[in-house]
Design an enzyme around this catalytic site. Structure first.
Site, PDB file in Angstrom:
ATOM      1  N   GLN A  18       0.840  -1.201   0.000  1.00  0.00           N
ATOM      2  CA  GLN A  18       0.000   0.000   0.000  1.00  0.00           C
ATOM      3  C   GLN A  18       0.879   1.256   0.000  1.00  0.00           C
ATOM      4  O   GLN A  18       1.123   1.853   1.035  1.00  0.00           O
ATOM      5  CB  GLN A  18      -0.883  -0.025   1.258  1.00  0.00           C
ATOM      6  CG  GLN A  18      -1.905   1.055   1.330  1.00  0.00           C
ATOM      7  CD  GLN A  18      -3.165   0.713   0.588  1.00  0.00           C
ATOM      8  OE1 GLN A  18      -3.555  -0.443   0.519  1.00  0.00           O
ATOM      9  NE2 GLN A  18      -3.804   1.704   0.057  1.00  0.00           N
ATOM     10  N   PHE A  19       1.351   1.663  -1.181  1.00  0.00           N
ATOM     11  CA  PHE A  19       2.219   2.835  -1.244  1.00  0.00           C
ATOM     12  C   PHE A  19       1.518   4.108  -0.793  1.00  0.00           C
ATOM     13  O   PHE A  19       2.161   5.047  -0.333  1.00  0.00           O
ATOM     14  CB  PHE A  19       2.819   3.012  -2.647  1.00  0.00           C
ATOM     15  CG  PHE A  19       1.894   3.629  -3.651  1.00  0.00           C
ATOM     16  CD1 PHE A  19       1.894   5.007  -3.841  1.00  0.00           C
ATOM     17  CD2 PHE A  19       1.032   2.847  -4.406  1.00  0.00           C
ATOM     18  CE1 PHE A  19       1.039   5.583  -4.773  1.00  0.00           C
ATOM     19  CE2 PHE A  19       0.181   3.413  -5.319  1.00  0.00           C
ATOM     20  CZ  PHE A  19       0.177   4.796  -5.516  1.00  0.00           C
ATOM     21  N   THR A  20       0.197   4.124  -0.863  1.00  0.00           N
ATOM     22  CA  THR A  20      -0.536   5.338  -0.490  1.00  0.00           C
ATOM     23  C   THR A  20      -0.469   5.649   1.001  1.00  0.00           C
ATOM     24  O   THR A  20      -0.849   6.736   1.423  1.00  0.00           O
ATOM     25  CB  THR A  20      -2.013   5.260  -0.933  1.00  0.00           C
ATOM     26  OG1 THR A  20      -2.633   4.130  -0.306  1.00  0.00           O
ATOM     27  CG2 THR A  20      -2.122   5.143  -2.447  1.00  0.00           C
TER      28      THR A  20
END
Length: 146
Positions: A78-80
């Protein structure tokens, strides 16, 4: 590294309509990696997450780990999680590590969880995923390596 930990009764992840990971009872982990993260960060978080006592014992107190209750883990990259929303309305993702750095650390994190005897299901790194879960409690924590 940053991990959002959600205690879950059941969870699944699909990519293009195909199921790629599913658990019944355990933890859903949303995992983010930033530029200066190392294997040491992955090791710290794997040990921390595996040992979190957030499941209820026979007295109803949060006193048991995911291993204690025989639970599994659904780990989703989950890069966000490193989105910066301080300016404007569009998040800036400059703090998120590039895929060539993030993917090996994400995979190391999952391998370290498995080394502790946990069953770990995953999504597909970098893919658009549909994640479904029944949050148990709800219990949701944010755990960081720094």
């Amino acid at each position: 590294m940053r991990v959002v930990v959600q205690r879950s009764k059941e969870a699944s992840v699909t990519v293009d309509g195909e199921s790629v990971g599913r658990i019944v009872g355990g933890l859903v982990l949303l995992v983010g990696v930033t530029h200066d993260d190392t294997e040491q960060d992955a090791r710290y978080l794997a040990e921390k997450v595996a040992g979190l006592r957030i499941f209820e014992d026979e007295e109803g107190k949060m006193n048991l780990s995911v291993a204690d209750v025989g639970g599994a883990i659904l780990s989703v990259s989950q890069f966000t999680l490193y989105g910066d929303t301080r300016k404007g309305k569009r998040p800036n993702f400059m703090a998120a590590a590039r895929p060539e750095q993030a993917k090996p650390l994400y995979e190391t994190f999952n391998a370290l969880l498995r080394e502790q005897g946990l069953r770990v299901e995953t999504g597909v790194f970098g893919a658009m995923m549909d994640v479904r879960l029944t949050n148990d409690g709800p219990v949701t924590l944010i755990v960081e390596s720094r």
